[in-house]
Design an enzyme around this catalytic site. Structure first.
Site, PDB file in Angstrom:
ATOM      1  CG  ASP A  26      28.468 -14.698  45.410  1.00  9.67           C
ATOM      2  OD1 ASP A  26      27.930 -15.328  46.348  1.00  9.67           O
ATOM      3  OD2 ASP A  26      27.927 -13.728  44.846  1.00  9.67           O
ATOM      4  CG  ASN A  74      29.532 -13.858  54.232  1.00 10.22           C
ATOM      5  OD1 ASN A  74      30.585 -14.143  53.679  1.00 10.22           O
ATOM      6  ND2 ASN A  74      28.497 -13.395  53.547  1.00 10.22           N
TER       7      ASN A  74
END
Ligand code: IPE
Ligand code: IPE
Ligand code: MG
Length: 253
Positions: A26, A74
């Site tokens: 991330d 996502n």
């Protein structure tokens, strides 16, 4: 990489190297923003860094490295970002397979693969097939992965067995659930690393992380390098994993 350091192992003095490691990749967007670059440049830098992580983990002796590449959530990102991520994914595995091969890395995928675009599914099938005999480390790419989706999927498989009369509801055990996850032969991760300072799992390995140690780094994923990995393994060596019991020191006294 020079030829001479090809088979070099890293010094693990004072560190503990997990057999199975999870990494939530991330911070690509923030990395790009800091440099006034588009988010896609961050994803590209993140992909380059995955190659480095594979090499470092392989040499440290990690056996299973599970990386979170794209979550079931996502898809809610802008269409062009999702498209760029899928393209980058295909490009990465075509471009870097020779290096993964040189490092002896087998590639496997975990997630709702059937729902991915055809081109990505092809890359996955080819990547798994051509690397299947490599022995040093397994790289497991969590792609269109969600921990809840994985548990839902396992529950459905078991429900079908009950429906067909193969098993009774009383036969359902934790082990049976584990055995019906995407990759039941991959051990639960002893350690999960999340760069970019976020203190959450974001739906990563929910079932498998019941007793994982968590380690959060402020480094953004594209900057998370060898030093940070070493810090994580050093810190992990000091953790007292009790699994609900007593610490080994207390047991001795
Ligand atoms: C991780 O980086 C990549 C994916 C989730 C695919 P992000 O894109 O989430 O980066 P930040 O969190 O916006 O910095
Ligand atoms: C987690 O990052 C998913 C991946 C790294 C693939 P996100 O950026 O999607 O997580 P949130 O939204 O911060 O929880
Ligand atoms: Mg993020």
């Amino acid at each position: 990489m020079s030829r001479s350091d090809k088979n070099k192992s890293y010094d693990t003095n004072g560190l503990k190297v997990p057999v199975s490691l999870g990494v939530i990749m991330d911070g690509n967007g923030r990395w790009a923003k800091k440099r006034f670059l588009p988010r896609s440049a961050g994803h590209r830098a993140g992909a380059e860094n995955l190659k480095e992580l594979c090499r470092n983990c392989g040499r440290y002796g990690v056996k299973y490295l599970t990386v979170y590449a794209f979550s079931t959530e996502n898809w809610s990102r802008p269409e062009d970002e999702v498209h760029q991520l899928m393209e980058l994914f295909v490009e990465f595995f075509n471009k870097y397979d020779p290096e993964l091969e040189e490092e002896g890395i087998r590639v496997r995928f975990s997630g709702d693969i059937d729902a991915l675009p055809e081109k990505v599914r092809q890359t996955i099938a080819i990547g798994e097939e051509r690397s299947k005999n490599r022995q040093k480390m397994q790289l497991i790419v969590a792609m269109n992965y969600g921990g809840r989706r994985e548990i839902e999927n396992a529950a459905r498989k078991i429900a079908l067995k009950v429906k067909s009369g193969q098993i009774e509801p009383e036969d359902i055990t934790e082990k049976m659930l584990s055995d019906n996850m995407y990759l039941p032969d991959v051990p639960d991760p002893e350690l999960i690393i999340r760069p970019s300072g976020e203190m959450r799992l974001s739906n990563f390995l929910l079932w498998e992380s019941a007793y994982s140690e968590l380690w959060v780094s402020d480094a953004l994923w594209p900057d998370f390098g060898y030093e940070e990995l070493t810090n994580a393994f050093r810190d992990y060596a000091r953790r007292d994993r009790r699994f609900g019991g007593l610490s080994s020191k207390e047991e001795e006294s």
